[in-house]
Design an enzyme around this catalytic site. Sequence first.
Site, mmCIF file in Angstrom:
data_model
loop_
_atom_site.group_PDB
_atom_site.id
_atom_site.type_symbol
_atom_site.label_atom_id
_atom_site.label_comp_id
_atom_site.label_asym_id
_atom_site.label_seq_id
_atom_site.Cartn_x
_atom_site.Cartn_y
_atom_site.Cartn_z
ATOM 1 N N LYS A 113 0.704 -1.180 0.041
ATOM 2 C CA LYS A 113 0.019 0.100 -0.178
ATOM 3 C C LYS A 113 0.911 1.263 0.088
ATOM 4 O O LYS A 113 0.459 2.266 -0.645
ATOM 5 C CB LYS A 113 -0.792 -0.017 1.137
ATOM 6 C CG LYS A 113 -1.667 1.295 1.435
ATOM 7 C CD LYS A 113 -2.586 1.261 2.708
ATOM 8 C CE LYS A 113 -3.538 2.576 2.648
ATOM 9 N NZ LYS A 113 -4.485 2.551 3.561
ATOM 10 N N HIS A 157 -11.979 -30.298 -32.993
ATOM 11 C CA HIS A 157 -12.959 -28.879 -32.516
ATOM 12 C C HIS A 157 -13.489 -29.466 -31.279
ATOM 13 O O HIS A 157 -14.948 -29.321 -31.363
ATOM 14 C CB HIS A 157 -14.049 -28.867 -33.865
ATOM 15 C CG HIS A 157 -13.199 -28.497 -34.877
ATOM 16 N ND1 HIS A 157 -12.178 -27.446 -35.028
ATOM 17 C CD2 HIS A 157 -12.984 -28.858 -36.327
ATOM 18 C CE1 HIS A 157 -11.871 -27.010 -36.265
ATOM 19 N NE2 HIS A 157 -12.167 -28.113 -37.003
#
Length: 555
Positions: free
Chosen positions: A140, A288
């Site tokens: 932070k 596929h």
Amino acid sequence: MPKAPTTRRALISVYNKTGLEDLARGLVAAGIEIVSTGSTAQTIEKAGLPVTPVSAVTEFPECLDGRVKTLHPKIHGGILANRSLPTHLEQLSTLEITPIDIVVCNLYPFVETVKSGADFPSCVEQIDIGGPSMVRAAAKNHKDVTVIVNPERYPDLLAALAKGGFDAEERKQLAAEAFRHTADYDREISTWMAQQLAGDNKQEAADATSAPEKPAALNPQWEAQTTLRYGENPHQAAELYTDGSGHGIANAKQLHGKPMSYNNYTDGDAALRAAYDHEEPCVAVIKHANPCGIAIAEDVATAHRKAHACDPVSAFGGVIAVNRPVTVELAEQIVPIFTEVVLAPAYEEGALEVLSRKKNLRVLEVEPAPQTQSELKVISGGALAQSVDQIDQDGDDPANWQLVSGPGADEATLADLAFAWRTVRAVKSNAVLLVKDQATVGVGMGQVNRVDSVKLAVERANTLGARSTGDAAVDIDTPGGARAEAAPSAPERARGSVCASDAFFPFADGVQYLIDAGVKAIVQPGGSIRDEESIAAAQAAGVTMYLTGVRHFFH
């Protein structure tokens, strides 16, 4: 206006001691005071380097068996103070808090403890509290503080100090890395805790009146691994992310061939799903995301011949997954066929050399992923979560099937029905699968009505297969890249086959079409309001039909 203190201080608290002594030696050489905790401080002290214990800074002893060490204002005030605010500097002076410029921290080995099979209390004890608090505080306040969570960054830190330290942008990048580190850590804990709750509630969940509490929020975390050439289509950007488990296709080790593509990964994942649905040696050929053929046999080479024979035309350019090590015999069978990817848990001596004859063939060693309890599908505006469809319901056991038509299946027919039912889960809905001799012979998938899937399965069985499943013809990857001629026209393979349907037949027309094609036995979930019509058609023809009471849609 108060001035920021000039004393430079680093706080080090690490479980993983890799590179610690070299780091500490470099910090001391740079004139930086080291504050440390517990075993970290002992390691630095044993190296003959000066170190200040955290308790000397806090003037409070470490307590509660080490659970509380750094959770103190003199630690977090030193990390979080904004050096550009006069009020913060005044408070530091008044409270006699020395700023901390560098935080080096890695966390308790929670994941490793869980993987070791430790009991619940032992795992809980490895949930780090002070470490994440320090890391988040430093991240932070990255404007003033450098945070390091990865030992591989230690050389970078020492190199930066020699040049005056990391710049603001570099500290921001380190902060992002730190926040990702704590987020991953919390996700692992959250997932593990949810699994414990699911286990506790498993018996209750079996009761229809109760169910495990669902999580209020989902926080999946993945790490970017590789930028792919493109996505499903050339105009789409694509990236591979991994979950860090080491399992599954995303974490596979590539042994040979061109880089994997987006479509290779999706087809490969579907192939693994299909192959690992079976305990016997199994080969799945996928194109596929749908099966060209799946088969089981006493060995993988035989299974491959049977699987390939289902549809050698579509197998051209397909993906092959094997749930056993690839043998030299299997490798020799694969090489003449144009194949995009081969996936297996291992490769016997000599098999990789054979496959490597094909310059572009992608050969992957894959550690199968453990069965997960839930899966996530992203949709616009959110996501859908569900428990994973597995072949583990009462109705998936042939012993629990309901015979509604025809004679009970003999041993061989029942084995084919069981294989068909387990395999149909790998076929996109609407799914209809024809099987002979533990191998698919016709696959109908992805149609918007079931009778069209039935027709497709029968047509493919009767037109696409090789003449013999025992000595299957193969497509040859010709020098010019053209596909070889399809196998000689096959006999009507639908005749004498068995059929599995992933959901009920809404009308009798699908069942009648199977009967007319010579299918001898059918397994399906049942549950249609017109079940009696389908059953009556089978009874009139003397065709065996079982109901499972379980559906296996796969969209």
